[in-house]
Design a protein around this motif. Structure first.
Motif, PDB file in Angstrom:
ATOM      1  N   ALA A 254     -65.460  24.414 -72.822  1.00  0.00           N
ATOM      2  CA  ALA A 254     -64.960  23.214 -73.503  1.00  0.00           C
ATOM      3  C   ALA A 254     -65.822  22.036 -73.050  1.00  0.00           C
ATOM      4  N   PRO A 255     -66.036  21.039 -73.918  1.00  0.00           N
ATOM      5  CA  PRO A 255     -66.932  19.933 -73.557  1.00  0.00           C
ATOM      6  C   PRO A 255     -66.589  19.342 -72.197  1.00  0.00           C
ATOM      7  N   GLY A 256     -67.647  19.175 -71.379  1.00  0.00           N
ATOM      8  CA  GLY A 256     -67.452  18.583 -70.057  1.00  0.00           C
ATOM      9  C   GLY A 256     -66.971  19.557 -68.994  1.00  0.00           C
ATOM     10  N   HIS A 257     -66.525  20.733 -69.415  1.00  0.00           N
ATOM     11  CA  HIS A 257     -66.030  21.742 -68.471  1.00  0.00           C
ATOM     12  C   HIS A 257     -67.088  22.836 -68.342  1.00  0.00           C
ATOM     13  N   MET A 258     -68.082  22.565 -67.519  1.00  0.00           N
ATOM     14  CA  MET A 258     -69.285  23.378 -67.502  1.00  0.00           C
ATOM     15  C   MET A 258     -69.176  24.546 -66.517  1.00  0.00           C
ATOM     16  N   PHE A 259     -70.164  25.462 -66.655  1.00  0.00           N
ATOM     17  CA  PHE A 259     -70.331  26.525 -65.663  1.00  0.00           C
ATOM     18  C   PHE A 259     -71.257  25.996 -64.570  1.00  0.00           C
ATOM     19  N   ILE A 260     -70.826  26.094 -63.322  1.00  0.00           N
ATOM     20  CA  ILE A 260     -71.639  25.584 -62.206  1.00  0.00           C
ATOM     21  C   ILE A 260     -72.442  26.739 -61.614  1.00  0.00           C
ATOM     22  N   THR A 261     -73.758  26.640 -61.679  1.00  0.00           N
ATOM     23  CA  THR A 261     -74.635  27.713 -61.209  1.00  0.00           C
ATOM     24  C   THR A 261     -74.965  27.548 -59.730  1.00  0.00           C
ATOM     25  N   ASP A 262     -75.586  28.575 -59.157  1.00  0.00           N
ATOM     26  CA  ASP A 262     -76.122  28.481 -57.792  1.00  0.00           C
ATOM     27  C   ASP A 262     -77.533  27.894 -57.779  1.00  0.00           C
ATOM     28  N   LEU A 263     -78.103  27.651 -58.957  1.00  0.00           N
ATOM     29  CA  LEU A 263     -79.435  27.058 -59.017  1.00  0.00           C
ATOM     30  C   LEU A 263     -79.350  25.599 -58.594  1.00  0.00           C
ATOM     31  N   ARG A 264     -80.401  25.117 -57.969  1.00  0.00           N
ATOM     32  CA  ARG A 264     -80.479  23.703 -57.629  1.00  0.00           C
ATOM     33  C   ARG A 264     -81.046  22.939 -58.825  1.00  0.00           C
TER      34      ARG A 264
END
Lengths: 271, 271
Positions: A254-264
């Motif tokens: 959903a907009p603004g509710h992102m997937f947070i990766t381990d990438l910097r």
């Protein structure tokens, strides 16, 4: 256990990506992800059945500014092996949006019940990465100053079609003081995997935007005298394409509710 | 028509890409393409059946250093709409190499007779683009000085697999004077769509190369005292992958006989 859960949201400030995802997975955090896990790249999520995956992968290749690919899972595999090998795309986004035959059908907190062996997940870089770089460079970000969602607009620029996928490029807009325009190009161009340099600077009508005060997504922000509207390709572009393409099923964040990766964030930089 | 055809090769020097392709298509030029159409980007060509195309497209995405994608045709369409819209991938390469079930089967001058409605062509950026930049920067290119093919080596670095495609990364090597090493990184890093920055600098054994004098492809070159071997990801990588993957059919350019695009070398630069 000493502190009972309260109605107020948990404090995630300063936690790294894996810890934030654990809070999201448990349901303790259900809000937007802006500002969480600073330094870690957040991502747009697009999930489609394998039948549509080639066309969508090619669509991303042909439209790398709106759709910068960070990772693609194998069919049925919920783990993004490159971007976050211990994460699960079915549970680690605070809110999902489900499209059926191109129409938004529902918003839900996790998608375990919808998961299938033929689903493929795509992670696309997100503007939070270049906005963090703008903050470090001392450049203004109006929608943050005004506590709003970034304004986004459908343009008359068509994406390059790929099989079943076609649609307009969606752009986000940030007002930039005239004197800072070269600098904002330099700063954001470093992150091609997070939409990179702007796609348009100045006159909105040149890309088919008739009224900056009426964005197609997000909220309008103030454009002050002496400021130039600067436009970046936007990760909402696949959601506009899905409305034209009407695949049987597509699941996104959903907009603004992102997937947070381990990438910097710096992993998305080119130099 | 006044000048009768001779056994010597036609002089193509200074001709732009479309004119050079016309000479190749007519059969008047059947040789290697190094140095032709200066300023235009040349490309590795890989053609596979649609059935293998998703896996190969994903292989390219997962391994962008050896396989930087410039264009992908639609199935059965011989025109690379982005990279050279008036070209024909069936006739515009001087020499093709045909692999059947992973084995090199034949080298031929055009592939009209092999063309099928389900074939998909991939164009991948080529080191000629960054070598031109090295020349402009005054950096030495030993294999050109010595009139040889660039030496290439299989490494113990595995590509990230994608479906049926897997295999070792193949690298090319250029000896660089110690003092020029930072500069050659800078100069080549500008061209991520032409393999970009080196993948390894120095000790060959660290990436599984036991003897620089015995390359797996191309020819050995002289490494002088004070020079460092510098390694770039190489477009031959798909040809190594095909030997492990054994798709029914794969067609590539023959080494050194590249596809010349209408893109400028500078179109492959990131800044």
């Amino acid at each position: 256990m000493d502190q009972p859960a309260t109605k107020s949201r948990v404090n995630l400030s300063g936690l790294p990506a894996p810890a934030v995802r654990a809070e999201i997975r448990s349901g303790r955090w259900q809000g937007p992800t802006a500002g969480l896990a600073p330094g870690f790249a957040q991502a747009n999520l697009v999930i489609v059945p394998q039948k549509a995956a080639y066309d969508f992968l090619l669509f991303c290749h042909r439209n790398p500014k709106p759709c910068p690919l960070l990772d693609v899972t194998d069919p049925g595999d919920a783990r993004p092996r490159r971007a976050a090998p211990h994460a699960d795309v079915r549970t680690d986004v605070p809110k999902y949006r489900v499209f059926r035959h191109g129409q938004p059908a529902e918003e839900i907190r996790q998608i375990n019940a919808l998961w299938r062996d033929d689903l493929v997940a795509f992670l696309l870089g997100c503007s939070f990465t270049f906005e963090a770089a703008m903050v470090r460079a001392g450049l203004p970000i109006r929608h943050i100053e005004e506590g709003r969602n970034v304004p986004m607009y459908r343009t008359t620029t068509s994406c390059r079609p790929a099989g079943m996928f076609r649609g307009p490029m969606v752009v986000s807009m940030r007002p930039i003081p005239q004197a800072d325009v070269p600098r904002v190009v330099q700063v954001t161009a470093r992150y091609p995997l997070a939409h990179g340099a702007p796609v348009h600077i100045g006159d909105p009508s040149a890309i088919g935007i008739t009224d900056l005060a009426r964005p197609d997504y997000g909220e309008a922000v103030t454009l002050r005298p002496g400021e130039v509207p600067v436009f970046w390709a936007c990760g909402v572009t696949p959601q506009a394409a899905v409305q034209e393409t009407r695949p049987e099923l597509m699941i996104t964040h959903a907009p603004g509710h992102m997937f947070i990766t381990d990438l910097r964030d710096e992993d998305l930089a080119i130099w």
